[in-house]
Structure formats: C-alpha cells, structure tokens
Scaffold this motif. Structure first.
Motif, mmCIF file in Angstrom:
data_model
loop_
_atom_site.group_PDB
_atom_site.id
_atom_site.type_symbol
_atom_site.label_atom_id
_atom_site.label_comp_id
_atom_site.label_asym_id
_atom_site.label_seq_id
_atom_site.Cartn_x
_atom_site.Cartn_y
_atom_site.Cartn_z
ATOM 1 N N THR A 38 0.826 -1.206 -0.054
ATOM 2 C CA THR A 38 0.051 -0.044 -0.082
ATOM 3 C C THR A 38 0.872 1.212 -0.011
ATOM 4 N N VAL A 39 0.587 2.104 -0.769
ATOM 5 C CA VAL A 39 1.030 3.380 -0.903
ATOM 6 C C VAL A 39 0.157 4.692 -0.287
ATOM 7 N N GLN A 40 0.634 5.451 0.494
ATOM 8 C CA GLN A 40 -0.358 6.475 0.967
ATOM 9 C C GLN A 40 0.501 7.700 1.094
ATOM 10 N N GLY A 41 -0.257 9.023 0.954
ATOM 11 C CA GLY A 41 0.592 10.094 1.335
ATOM 12 C C GLY A 41 1.062 10.937 -0.191
ATOM 13 N N ILE A 42 0.658 10.225 -1.285
ATOM 14 C CA ILE A 42 1.115 11.238 -2.498
ATOM 15 C C ILE A 42 0.293 12.165 -2.535
ATOM 16 N N HIS A 43 1.241 13.320 -2.943
ATOM 17 C CA HIS A 43 0.312 14.737 -2.938
ATOM 18 C C HIS A 43 -0.819 14.623 -3.729
ATOM 19 N N PRO A 44 -2.011 15.300 -3.403
ATOM 20 C CA PRO A 44 -3.319 15.362 -4.167
ATOM 21 C C PRO A 44 -3.272 15.859 -5.602
ATOM 22 N N LYS A 45 -2.408 16.515 -6.007
ATOM 23 C CA LYS A 45 -2.001 17.133 -7.196
ATOM 24 C C LYS A 45 -1.878 16.078 -8.434
ATOM 25 N N PHE A 46 -1.341 14.878 -7.867
ATOM 26 C CA PHE A 46 -1.082 13.706 -8.659
ATOM 27 C C PHE A 46 -2.326 12.838 -8.769
ATOM 28 N N ASP A 47 -2.236 12.259 -10.197
ATOM 29 C CA ASP A 47 -3.643 11.498 -10.364
ATOM 30 C C ASP A 47 -3.562 9.796 -9.951
ATOM 31 N N LEU A 48 -3.869 9.737 -8.916
ATOM 32 C CA LEU A 48 -3.490 8.266 -8.475
ATOM 33 C C LEU A 48 -3.800 7.065 -9.333
ATOM 34 N N LYS A 49 -4.742 7.158 -10.099
ATOM 35 C CA LYS A 49 -5.224 6.250 -11.105
ATOM 36 C C LYS A 49 -4.143 6.093 -12.209
ATOM 37 N N LYS A 50 -3.713 7.168 -12.570
ATOM 38 C CA LYS A 50 -2.646 6.955 -13.704
ATOM 39 C C LYS A 50 -1.193 6.576 -12.991
ATOM 40 N N ILE A 51 -0.859 6.738 -11.963
ATOM 41 C CA ILE A 51 0.119 6.299 -11.113
ATOM 42 C C ILE A 51 0.008 4.782 -11.042
ATOM 43 N N ALA A 54 0.456 3.054 -14.420
ATOM 44 C CA ALA A 54 1.845 2.964 -14.619
ATOM 45 C C ALA A 54 2.733 1.828 -13.889
ATOM 46 N N CYS A 55 2.330 1.686 -12.482
ATOM 47 C CA CYS A 55 2.738 0.962 -11.763
ATOM 48 C C CYS A 55 2.396 -0.542 -12.250
ATOM 49 N N LYS A 56 1.337 -0.911 -12.517
ATOM 50 C CA LYS A 56 0.819 -2.043 -12.992
ATOM 51 C C LYS A 56 1.517 -2.584 -14.206
ATOM 52 N N LYS A 57 1.874 -1.661 -15.101
ATOM 53 C CA LYS A 57 2.592 -2.044 -16.415
ATOM 54 C C LYS A 57 4.019 -2.172 -16.028
ATOM 55 N N GLU A 58 4.630 -1.359 -15.223
ATOM 56 C CA GLU A 58 6.217 -1.621 -14.767
ATOM 57 C C GLU A 58 6.293 -2.753 -13.928
ATOM 58 N N PHE A 59 5.485 -2.969 -12.956
ATOM 59 C CA PHE A 59 5.789 -4.140 -11.857
ATOM 60 C C PHE A 59 4.911 -5.479 -12.383
ATOM 61 N N ASN A 60 4.373 -5.681 -13.432
ATOM 62 C CA ASN A 60 3.648 -6.764 -14.051
ATOM 63 C C ASN A 60 2.670 -7.103 -12.778
ATOM 64 N N PHE A 88 10.344 3.754 -8.134
ATOM 65 C CA PHE A 88 9.527 4.369 -9.305
ATOM 66 C C PHE A 88 9.027 5.757 -8.968
ATOM 67 N N LEU A 89 8.667 5.964 -7.669
ATOM 68 C CA LEU A 89 8.325 7.385 -7.347
ATOM 69 C C LEU A 89 9.521 8.270 -7.404
ATOM 70 N N VAL A 90 10.680 7.964 -6.931
ATOM 71 C CA VAL A 90 11.804 8.832 -6.920
ATOM 72 C C VAL A 90 12.225 9.012 -8.570
ATOM 73 N N GLU A 91 12.082 8.030 -9.315
ATOM 74 C CA GLU A 91 12.446 8.272 -10.754
ATOM 75 C C GLU A 91 11.587 9.270 -11.515
ATOM 76 N N VAL A 92 10.402 9.118 -11.069
ATOM 77 C CA VAL A 92 9.326 9.787 -11.975
ATOM 78 C C VAL A 92 9.284 11.391 -11.302
ATOM 79 N N GLY A 93 9.741 11.496 -10.149
ATOM 80 C CA GLY A 93 9.687 12.925 -9.485
ATOM 81 C C GLY A 93 8.398 13.031 -8.547
ATOM 82 N N ILE A 94 7.811 12.179 -8.125
ATOM 83 C CA ILE A 94 6.587 12.294 -7.430
ATOM 84 C C ILE A 94 6.989 12.357 -5.922
ATOM 85 N N ALA A 95 8.167 11.757 -5.426
ATOM 86 C CA ALA A 95 8.790 11.988 -4.101
ATOM 87 C C ALA A 95 10.125 11.965 -4.178
#
Length: 112
Positions: A38-51, A54-60, A88-95
């Motif tokens: 589980t991942v919580q605390g991502i800033h609300p300006k990001f669309d979690l469904k898009k994240i 991308a995670c589903k595709k990246e991590f299979n 992933f979160l660090v590479e794409v600049g989310i955190a």
C-alpha cells in the motif's frame, strides 16, 4: 514538459491523517504467502489512477486505488513491491528518497 501524473482536476481534497510531505509504503500480509503493498501520502495534485496504471505496467502486477476513512486515497498493489515502488516514485519525481518511508503492517490491519 507537463507532468504525466498531474491531476487535471484542481478541486481535489486531501486525505485526513496524512503526514505532510511523507509517502508511506507498507506491506500487508494477507493469507499464506500473499501480500499487498500500500502507498499513501502522495500529494493530491497527482492522479493516483494514472500512477497505478503505470505501476501495474512497470511491475507486472494488479493494483487499485481504495478510499480509506482515515488515510484518504490509498494505492494497493499485489505482491511485495516496496523497493520497486520507492524507486519508481523517486525516478518519476513524485517524491524524493527522503520522503518515502517503508513499514510493515501486522495481519488484520488491511487498509480498505
């Protein structure tokens, strides 16, 4: 360049109980060897469904966004994806690496 994970809706609410600026990545034991990340605390300006997409595709793996009464919107991914999610979160600049915290939840504390 526009942020691909930025939310297009400016009227997004924040989840109560989230420590400002920290992203918590937890693993939850389900039954047997099955786990949830589980991942919580991502800033609300990001669309979690898009994240999640991308995670589903990246991590299979499969994943979803669930609404938690205390934590707000939480990303759930199948399997132990803590390290991959952090990278992933660090590479794409989310955190930043300093903002991401790992922890383990006990059985029965499933976030839904």
């Amino acid at each position: 360049m526009a942020d691909p994970f930025a939310d297009t809706d400016d009227n997004v609410g924040t989840g109560a109980g989230i420590q400002e600026g920290l992203v918590h990545i937890r693993i939850q034991q389900r039954n047997g060897r099955k786990t949830l990340t589980t991942v919580q605390g991502i800033h609300p300006k990001f669309d979690l469904k898009k994240i999640v997409k991308a995670c589903k595709k990246e991590f299979n793996c499969n994943g979803t966004v669930v609404e938690h009464p205390e934590y707000g919107e939480v990303i759930q991914l199948q399997g132990d994806k803590r390290d991959a999610t952090k990278n992933f979160l660090v590479e794409v600049g989310i955190a930043t690496a300093d903002q991401v915290k790992h922890s383990v939840m006990l059985i029965g504390e499933v976030v839904m």
